[in-house]
Design an enzyme around this catalytic site. Structure first.
Site, short mmCIF file in Angstrom:
data_model
loop_
_atom_site.label_atom_id
_atom_site.label_comp_id
_atom_site.label_asym_id
_atom_site.label_seq_id
_atom_site.Cartn_x
_atom_site.Cartn_y
_atom_site.Cartn_z
N HIS A 122 39.84 41.42 42.13
CA HIS A 122 39.27 42.60 41.46
C HIS A 122 37.92 43.01 42.03
O HIS A 122 37.17 43.72 41.37
CB HIS A 122 39.17 42.35 39.94
CG HIS A 122 40.52 42.26 39.27
ND1 HIS A 122 40.70 41.74 38.00
CD2 HIS A 122 41.75 42.62 39.71
CE1 HIS A 122 42.00 41.80 37.67
NE2 HIS A 122 42.66 42.31 38.70
N ASN A 223 42.73 26.69 28.41
CA ASN A 223 42.30 27.83 27.60
C ASN A 223 42.20 27.33 26.17
O ASN A 223 43.11 26.66 25.70
CB ASN A 223 43.35 28.96 27.70
CG ASN A 223 42.83 30.31 27.23
OD1 ASN A 223 42.17 30.40 26.20
ND2 ASN A 223 43.12 31.35 28.00
P1 OAD Z 1 40.22 38.18 29.13
O1 OAD Z 1 38.97 38.52 28.40
O2 OAD Z 1 41.40 39.04 28.93
O3 OAD Z 1 40.66 36.70 28.76
C1 OAD Z 1 39.74 35.64 28.76
C2 OAD Z 1 40.47 34.38 28.39
O4 OAD Z 1 39.55 33.31 28.48
C3 OAD Z 1 41.05 34.37 26.98
O5 OAD Z 1 42.39 33.95 27.02
C4 OAD Z 1 40.19 33.34 26.25
O6 OAD Z 1 40.90 32.62 25.27
C5 OAD Z 1 39.77 32.44 27.39
N1 OAD Z 1 38.53 31.68 27.17
C6 OAD Z 1 37.49 31.97 26.36
N2 OAD Z 1 36.55 31.04 26.45
C7 OAD Z 1 36.99 30.11 27.34
C8 OAD Z 1 36.46 28.89 27.87
N3 OAD Z 1 35.26 28.44 27.50
N4 OAD Z 1 37.20 28.21 28.76
C9 OAD Z 1 38.42 28.67 29.16
N5 OAD Z 1 38.96 29.81 28.69
C10 OAD Z 1 38.26 30.53 27.80
O7 OAD Z 1 39.82 38.06 30.68
P2 OAD Z 1 40.78 38.10 31.96
O8 OAD Z 1 42.08 37.46 31.67
O9 OAD Z 1 39.99 37.60 33.09
O10 OAD Z 1 39.97 43.55 35.03
O11 OAD Z 1 40.99 39.65 32.11
C11 OAD Z 1 41.74 40.14 33.18
C12 OAD Z 1 41.15 41.44 33.68
O12 OAD Z 1 41.03 42.37 32.60
C13 OAD Z 1 39.74 41.35 34.21
O13 OAD Z 1 39.69 40.92 35.55
C14 OAD Z 1 39.24 42.76 34.09
C15 OAD Z 1 39.73 43.04 32.70
O14 OAD Z 1 39.90 44.37 32.38
C16 OAD Z 1 39.31 44.38 35.85
O15 OAD Z 1 38.11 44.50 35.81
C17 OAD Z 1 40.19 45.12 36.80
#
Ligand code: OAD
Ligand code: ZN
Length: 256
Positions: A122, A223
């Site tokens: 990204h 997670n």
């Molecule tokens: P999300 O915010 O969708 O998901 C974050 C995940 O991290 C969730 O499943 C949480 O439960 C988990 N989480 C929270 N705290 C944590 C911890 N301490 N250790 C491990 N996990 C934890 O973020 P992404 O999946 O990265 O796109 O989102 C994907 C994309 O959506 C991003 O790259 C961005 C966004 O829109 C773009 O910018 C194109």
């Protein structure tokens, strides 16, 4: 099965793995003080509408608003330092034969932690490019070299006068072709895929674990809460990555 057992088993899978791929999302940087997108209380998309802030249309309509949003996020990320999860992944890379991280994150905390093989799906929030891609995609712009008024926000492209934008992927945009191709190849070749801190709802990143599983990889997820990918995985280690990853590394004897 206890978490302790699952951590032990995850470590054994990694010990035997010849090719390991890690897919990371915003959750791995949360313990560094960088907000996630979809956590219900403090995720960015709980407070802001991505369609108003993270699309080419939004930037065309309200460039100042979008630029300010990215400046705000940069101000949060600038002081952020890698946490024990990023550091444990860098240690795993040094200890295991073939290892790469595929990240959806736009921060540079994996690099700061010392990871070497990183595929960025990204883009990078620290980089900028011409919105019109006037010299091809991407037309990278180094803001330090711009002669324009320093407070012009967003600045103008020195080549064509169009606006400068952050070098991240927005909704509705294609991923960088080379990065996506490399990510698919690495996933399909993996023995083990670690899935860390991603909700697994954004395509095409969320398909990578499916390719890996189809080609026989074992999937391990870290997670604290269930994600869209949890039904696919062999082991779900329910906890923060800053705690679980160092524990895995400790079982492997590579990290205290
Ligand atoms: P999300 O915010 O969708 O998901 C974050 C995940 O991290 C969730 O499943 C949480 O439960 C988990 N989480 C929270 N705290 C944590 C911890 N301490 N250790 C491990 N996990 C934890 O973020 P992404 O999946 O990265 O796109 O989102 C994907 C994309 O959506 C991003 O790259 C961005 C966004 O829109 C773009 O910018 C194109
Ligand atoms: Zn330009």
């Amino acid at each position: 099965m206890s978490l302790e057992n699952d951590i032990q088993e995850a470590a054994e899978l990694l010990r035997a793995s010849r090719r390991t791929v890690v897919l990371t999302g915003a959750g791995i940087s949360k313990e560094s003080g960088v907000p996630t997108f979809r956590d219900a209380l403090d995720g960015l998309w709980a407070r802001y509408d991505p369609m108003q802030l993270a699309t080419p249309e939004a930037f065309r309509r309200h460039p100042q608003l979008v630029w300010d949003f990215y400046e705000y996020r940069r101000s949060i990320m600038r002081p952020a330092r890698p946490n024990s999860g990023h550091l444990a992944l860098a240690a795993l890379e040094r200890a295991l034969p073939e290892f790469c991280i595929i990240t959806q994150n736009v921060d540079d905390l994996h690099e700061q932690a010392g990871s070497q093989q990183i595929i960025r799906l990204h883009g990078s929030i620290n980089a900028n490019k011409c919105f019109a891609a006037c010299r091809g995609e991407p037309t990278s712009i180094d803001l330090h070299e711009l002669q324009a008024a320093p407070d012009a926000r967003p600045p103008a492209c020195p080549h064509c006068g169009s606006l400068v934008r952050p070098a991240v992927v927005w909704f509705g945009e294609a991923l960088p072709t080379d990065a996506l191709r490399a990510a698919i190849a690495a996933s399909a070749a993996a023995d083990v895929m670690l899935i860390v801190g991603t909700s697994g709802v954004v395509q095409p990143a969320a398909d990578l674990p499916i390719y890996a599983a189809q080609q026989g990889a074992r999937l391990i997820e870290i997670n604290p809460i269930r994600s869209e990918l949890t039904p696919l995985v062999d082991r779900w280690l329910a906890g923060p990555s800053g705690v679980i990853l160092p524990q895995i590394a400790a079982v492997l004897g590579i990290y205290a």
